[in-house]
Design an enzyme around this catalytic site. Structure first.
Site, PDB file in Angstrom:
ATOM      1  N   GLU A 160       0.856  -1.177   0.000  1.00  0.00           N
ATOM      2  CA  GLU A 160       0.000   0.000   0.000  1.00  0.00           C
ATOM      3  C   GLU A 160       0.897   1.233   0.000  1.00  0.00           C
ATOM      4  O   GLU A 160       1.852   1.318   0.768  1.00  0.00           O
ATOM      5  CB  GLU A 160      -0.897  -0.086   1.234  1.00  0.00           C
ATOM      6  CG  GLU A 160      -1.202   1.200   1.926  1.00  0.00           C
ATOM      7  CD  GLU A 160      -1.880   0.961   3.299  1.00  0.00           C
ATOM      8  OE1 GLU A 160      -2.210  -0.201   3.654  1.00  0.00           O
ATOM      9  OE2 GLU A 160      -2.062   1.945   4.017  1.00  0.00           O
ATOM     10  N   HIS A 201      -2.795  -6.200  10.739  1.00  0.00           N
ATOM     11  CA  HIS A 201      -3.634  -7.248  10.162  1.00  0.00           C
ATOM     12  C   HIS A 201      -3.495  -8.584  10.895  1.00  0.00           C
ATOM     13  O   HIS A 201      -3.099  -9.581  10.301  1.00  0.00           O
ATOM     14  CB  HIS A 201      -3.272  -7.469   8.689  1.00  0.00           C
ATOM     15  CG  HIS A 201      -3.432  -6.270   7.813  1.00  0.00           C
ATOM     16  ND1 HIS A 201      -2.839  -6.156   6.577  1.00  0.00           N
ATOM     17  CD2 HIS A 201      -4.137  -5.126   7.983  1.00  0.00           C
ATOM     18  CE1 HIS A 201      -3.158  -4.996   6.029  1.00  0.00           C
ATOM     19  NE2 HIS A 201      -3.941  -4.337   6.859  1.00  0.00           N
ATOM     20  N   ASN A 246      -5.175  -6.335   2.157  1.00  0.00           N
ATOM     21  CA  ASN A 246      -5.806  -5.832   3.367  1.00  0.00           C
ATOM     22  C   ASN A 246      -7.068  -6.660   3.623  1.00  0.00           C
ATOM     23  O   ASN A 246      -7.830  -6.920   2.703  1.00  0.00           O
ATOM     24  CB  ASN A 246      -6.164  -4.362   3.181  1.00  0.00           C
ATOM     25  CG  ASN A 246      -5.022  -3.595   2.535  1.00  0.00           C
ATOM     26  OD1 ASN A 246      -4.615  -3.915   1.418  1.00  0.00           O
ATOM     27  ND2 ASN A 246      -4.491  -2.636   3.225  1.00  0.00           N
TER      28      ASN A 246
HETATM   29  P1  FDA Z   1     -12.243  -6.099  14.874  1.00  0.00           P
HETATM   30  O1  FDA Z   1     -10.924  -6.072  15.457  1.00  0.00           O
HETATM   31  O2  FDA Z   1     -12.614  -5.186  13.768  1.00  0.00           O
HETATM   32  O3  FDA Z   1     -13.387  -6.037  15.936  1.00  0.00           O
HETATM   33  C1  FDA Z   1     -13.332  -6.712  17.164  1.00  0.00           C
HETATM   34  C2  FDA Z   1     -14.135  -5.923  18.191  1.00  0.00           C
HETATM   35  O4  FDA Z   1     -14.332  -6.748  19.327  1.00  0.00           O
HETATM   36  C3  FDA Z   1     -13.425  -4.660  18.689  1.00  0.00           C
HETATM   37  O5  FDA Z   1     -14.312  -3.571  18.616  1.00  0.00           O
HETATM   38  C4  FDA Z   1     -13.060  -4.999  20.137  1.00  0.00           C
HETATM   39  O6  FDA Z   1     -13.108  -3.876  21.011  1.00  0.00           O
HETATM   40  C5  FDA Z   1     -14.129  -6.002  20.505  1.00  0.00           C
HETATM   41  N1  FDA Z   1     -13.717  -6.934  21.556  1.00  0.00           N
HETATM   42  C6  FDA Z   1     -12.534  -7.601  21.663  1.00  0.00           C
HETATM   43  N2  FDA Z   1     -12.533  -8.392  22.745  1.00  0.00           N
HETATM   44  C7  FDA Z   1     -13.734  -8.230  23.341  1.00  0.00           C
HETATM   45  C8  FDA Z   1     -14.328  -8.794  24.513  1.00  0.00           C
HETATM   46  N3  FDA Z   1     -13.689  -9.689  25.271  1.00  0.00           N
HETATM   47  N4  FDA Z   1     -15.577  -8.384  24.863  1.00  0.00           N
HETATM   48  C9  FDA Z   1     -16.245  -7.480  24.102  1.00  0.00           C
HETATM   49  N5  FDA Z   1     -15.728  -6.937  22.971  1.00  0.00           N
HETATM   50  C10 FDA Z   1     -14.493  -7.306  22.599  1.00  0.00           C
HETATM   51  N6  FDA Z   1      -7.906  -3.630   6.817  1.00  0.00           N
HETATM   52  C11 FDA Z   1      -8.272  -3.427   5.521  1.00  0.00           C
HETATM   53  O7  FDA Z   1      -8.864  -4.306   4.909  1.00  0.00           O
HETATM   54  N7  FDA Z   1      -7.989  -2.233   4.924  1.00  0.00           N
HETATM   55  C12 FDA Z   1      -7.303  -1.232   5.551  1.00  0.00           C
HETATM   56  O8  FDA Z   1      -7.063  -0.161   4.970  1.00  0.00           O
HETATM   57  C13 FDA Z   1      -6.890  -1.463   6.895  1.00  0.00           C
HETATM   58  N8  FDA Z   1      -6.164  -0.525   7.585  1.00  0.00           N
HETATM   59  C14 FDA Z   1      -5.905  -0.694   8.927  1.00  0.00           C
HETATM   60  C15 FDA Z   1      -5.319   0.326   9.650  1.00  0.00           C
HETATM   61  C16 FDA Z   1      -5.145   0.200  11.035  1.00  0.00           C
HETATM   62  C17 FDA Z   1      -4.494   1.305  11.813  1.00  0.00           C
HETATM   63  C18 FDA Z   1      -5.580  -0.995  11.689  1.00  0.00           C
HETATM   64  C19 FDA Z   1      -5.428  -1.162  13.174  1.00  0.00           C
HETATM   65  C20 FDA Z   1      -6.167  -2.007  10.956  1.00  0.00           C
HETATM   66  C21 FDA Z   1      -6.333  -1.874   9.582  1.00  0.00           C
HETATM   67  N9  FDA Z   1      -6.952  -2.873   8.848  1.00  0.00           N
HETATM   68  C22 FDA Z   1      -7.250  -2.667   7.514  1.00  0.00           C
HETATM   69  C23 FDA Z   1      -7.336  -4.163   9.461  1.00  0.00           C
HETATM   70  C24 FDA Z   1      -8.838  -4.286   9.756  1.00  0.00           C
HETATM   71  O9  FDA Z   1      -9.306  -3.147  10.442  1.00  0.00           O
HETATM   72  C25 FDA Z   1      -9.057  -5.559  10.590  1.00  0.00           C
HETATM   73  O10 FDA Z   1      -8.598  -6.651   9.825  1.00  0.00           O
HETATM   74  C26 FDA Z   1     -10.522  -5.780  10.944  1.00  0.00           C
HETATM   75  O11 FDA Z   1     -11.036  -4.706  11.692  1.00  0.00           O
HETATM   76  C27 FDA Z   1     -10.704  -7.071  11.724  1.00  0.00           C
HETATM   77  O12 FDA Z   1     -12.086  -7.341  11.815  1.00  0.00           O
HETATM   78  P2  FDA Z   1     -12.669  -8.335  12.901  1.00  0.00           P
HETATM   79  O13 FDA Z   1     -14.118  -8.490  12.658  1.00  0.00           O
HETATM   80  O14 FDA Z   1     -11.835  -9.555  12.902  1.00  0.00           O
HETATM   81  O15 FDA Z   1     -12.415  -7.669  14.324  1.00  0.00           O
END
Ligand code: FDA
Length: 502
Positions: free
Chosen positions: A356, A441, A479
């Site tokens: 990217e 990721h 991503n």
């Molecule tokens: P995600 O992590 O989205 O959601 C999990 C949720 O569960 C969170 O809100 C958390 O607080 C909650 N949680 C965790 N444990 C818990 C518990 N015990 N009780 C209650 N709640 C709980 N991807 C992409 O495709 N394009 C991009 O441009 C980017 N860019 C990017 C930038 C940055 C800075 C980051 C950090 C990440 C990206 N990503 C990305 C990655 C992408 O955001 C990521 O892969 C997904 O959000 C993951 O989705 P999930 O549904 O797996 O969980």
């Protein structure tokens, strides 16, 4: 203890959780979503919901005393990070020895903080990674559905070629082309028309106001503007924020019982309660879901979970790096925080890379091209339970990140050679050029077809499902959120058809 009962519970409100909540709600299943982070819908004293990357305050970070930005330094100086007061902020960096993981905290999970890049994986690679999934069905039905539901759009190419905000991307593209490499436009969930109007001064600035990683105040179609309001709109879905699930168990009659802790925004405990449900969907993200399951298995709460839980975890081969350009090659003071281009070198037989072209929206000229490279790193981490402090730790040695660097180095050495440029060594706190000690990721931990059946049903316990990035064994080659969304759509359709009474 007092115990509530709901038919279905979804833990977490990221991509997997949001998709599942909507489809359960549409099917008439009363569903409770439990989310550890806050609902990001109230403006602070400055009139804004989220803080900017250049002026981070307490809203930026999940219970930290200091921000922990991916670029730790500039000219080796600690100019980037700020002291903040502990708060239920939107970005978390979870430290596990040799690896730290960035993730979003709040209603919407990672969609609140990410770069919005919406990429469908290469089909042949997807088939390798998830051989038990029918690729025809994914590419014919579920990827298009995910893109539509997420509001994915593409940049207007005429505007892209002339705007100020993507000068950095055009410069980087020219350098890649000079090295004989291919670049590609990358779709996004940020509204590109809003961005165009931001540059014209016709819309409030967000992507063009250095907003990314700590949230976007405008223009971005995060899950709290797509799937989640649709889920609540079914009338069957309730979302409780600042509710963190601590532990899971299952009673002999099949009832899942969750220990749930409620906190306020400052982290003060407001009480613990038990919630019972019949169907339990884990959408707490790769780390969150894996942690809950590993602890449940190791403490005997869910004893029949497979030994595959806690394995097949990877970083999607993430490496970040910056190149220093010649003084006459301006990348621009105004840089869109939302990437729109990638270098596609995934077909390389030895070192496949999808990089990217990342912004460095510092508000000042830095003569720097920044990249987040996705590589094919075969190394995998494993999670282990430590009874002493009831914690679940990722085992990932720093050296396991080496293959990611080898691949990125092969590509960017080539770009540097073709352009007479070099790496920046001042961005990551020490003098390294490649940063592979964090990932954006995280993927895996409850891999599809291994810890679960082919549809995300967790093996060993009835009516228990993984719905999120934990299902993908360590890599997608792009991503990941479109893949996570599409897979969740596919799995919940099957589960609703087979596991719920009609
Ligand atoms: P995600 O992590 O989205 O959601 C999990 C949720 O569960 C969170 O809100 C958390 O607080 C909650 N949680 C965790 N444990 C818990 C518990 N015990 N009780 C209650 N709640 C709980 N991807 C992409 O495709 N394009 C991009 O441009 C980017 N860019 C990017 C930038 C940055 C800075 C980051 C950090 C990440 C990206 N990503 C990305 C990655 C992408 O955001 C990521 O892969 C997904 O959000 C993951 O989705 P999930 O549904 O797996 O969980």
């Amino acid at each position: 203890a007092e115990r509530d009962f709901v038919p279905a519970v979804v833990i977490g409100s990221g991509y997997g959780g949001a998709v599942t909540a909507l489809r359960l709600g549409e099917a008439g299943v009363p569903t409770l979503v439990l989310e550890a982070g806050r609902q990001w819908d109230r403006a602070g004293e400055d009139g804004r919901i989220f803080c900017s990357m250049l002026e981070p305050d307490h809203r930026s970070s999940w219970f930290k005393n200091r921000t922990e930005a991916p670029l730790a330094s500039l000219m080796w100086l600690d100019l980037v990070n700020r002291a903040v007061r502990p708060f239920a902020g939107v970005l978390d960096r979870v430290h596990h020895g040799g690896m730290s993981v960035y993730l979003g905290r709040g209603v919407g999970g990672g969609s609140l903080v990410n770069g919005g890049m919406a990429v469908v994986p290469k089909r042949d690679y997807f088939e390798q990674v998830l051989p038990e999934v029918d690729a025809d069905e994914m590419y014919g039905r579920y990827f298009p559905l995910a893109n539509r539901m997420l509001g994915v759009n593409s940049v207007d190419q005429d505007w892209f070629e002339t705007c100020e905000s993507y000068r950095y991307a055009r410069v980087s593209r020219a350098h890649a082309h000079r090295a004989g490499l291919r670049t590609t436009f990358v779709p996004n969930v940020y509204d590109f028309d809003h961005m165009r109007r931001e540059e014209l001064g016709e819309a409030p600035r967000s992507a063009l106001a250095s907003e990314v990683i700590y949230g976007n105040n405008h223009g971005k179609r995060s899950l709290d503007r797509s799937y989640l309001p649709a889920a609540v709109g079914t009338g069957n879905v309730t979302i409780r924020s600042l509710h963190r699930v601590r532990a899971l168990r299952q009673e002999p009659d099949g009832t899942h019982v969750l220990a749930v802790e409620q906190i306020d925004e400052l982290g003060n405990p407001l009480g613990t309660k038990e919630i019972g449900c019949r169907w339990l969907f884990l959408g707490a993200g790769s780390l969150g879901t894996t942690e809950l399951l590993v602890r449940a298995r190791e403490t005997g709460a869910l004893p029949a979970l497979s030994s595959e839980v806690g394995r097949h975890w990877g970083t999607n081969g993430n490496v970040m790096l910056g190149r220093l350009l010649a003084p006459w090659e301006r990348t621009g003071e105004l840089q869109s925080g939302m990437p729109a281009l990638g270098i596609d070198h995934w077909h390389d037989p030895v070192h496949p890379v999808f990089a990217e072209i990342a912004p460095l929206p510092a508000g000042t000229e830095l003569w720097t091209s920044l990249y987040l490279a996705i590589t094919r790193n075969p190394e995998r981490g494993e999670f282990e339970y430590r009874a002493a402090d009831d914690s679940v730790r990722l085992r990932w040695d720093v050296s396991q990140g080496d293959p990611s660097i080898d691949a990125a180095k092969a590509l960017f050495d080539r770009i540097n050679r073709a352009n007479g440029t070099g790496y920046r060594h001042d961005l990551f706190g020490d003098d390294r050029a490649f940063e592979n000690r964090f990932t954006y990721h995280p993927l895996g931990g409850c891999a599809l077809g291994r810890a679960t059946d082919s549809w995300g049903r967790v093996r060993g316990h009835r009516n228990l499902y993984a719905t999120d990035g934990s299902l993908i064994p360590g890599s997608t080659g792009v991503n990941p959120f479109v893949t996570i969304t599409a897979l969740a759509e596919r799995n919940v359709a099957r589960v609703l058809a087979e596991d719920f009474p009609r």
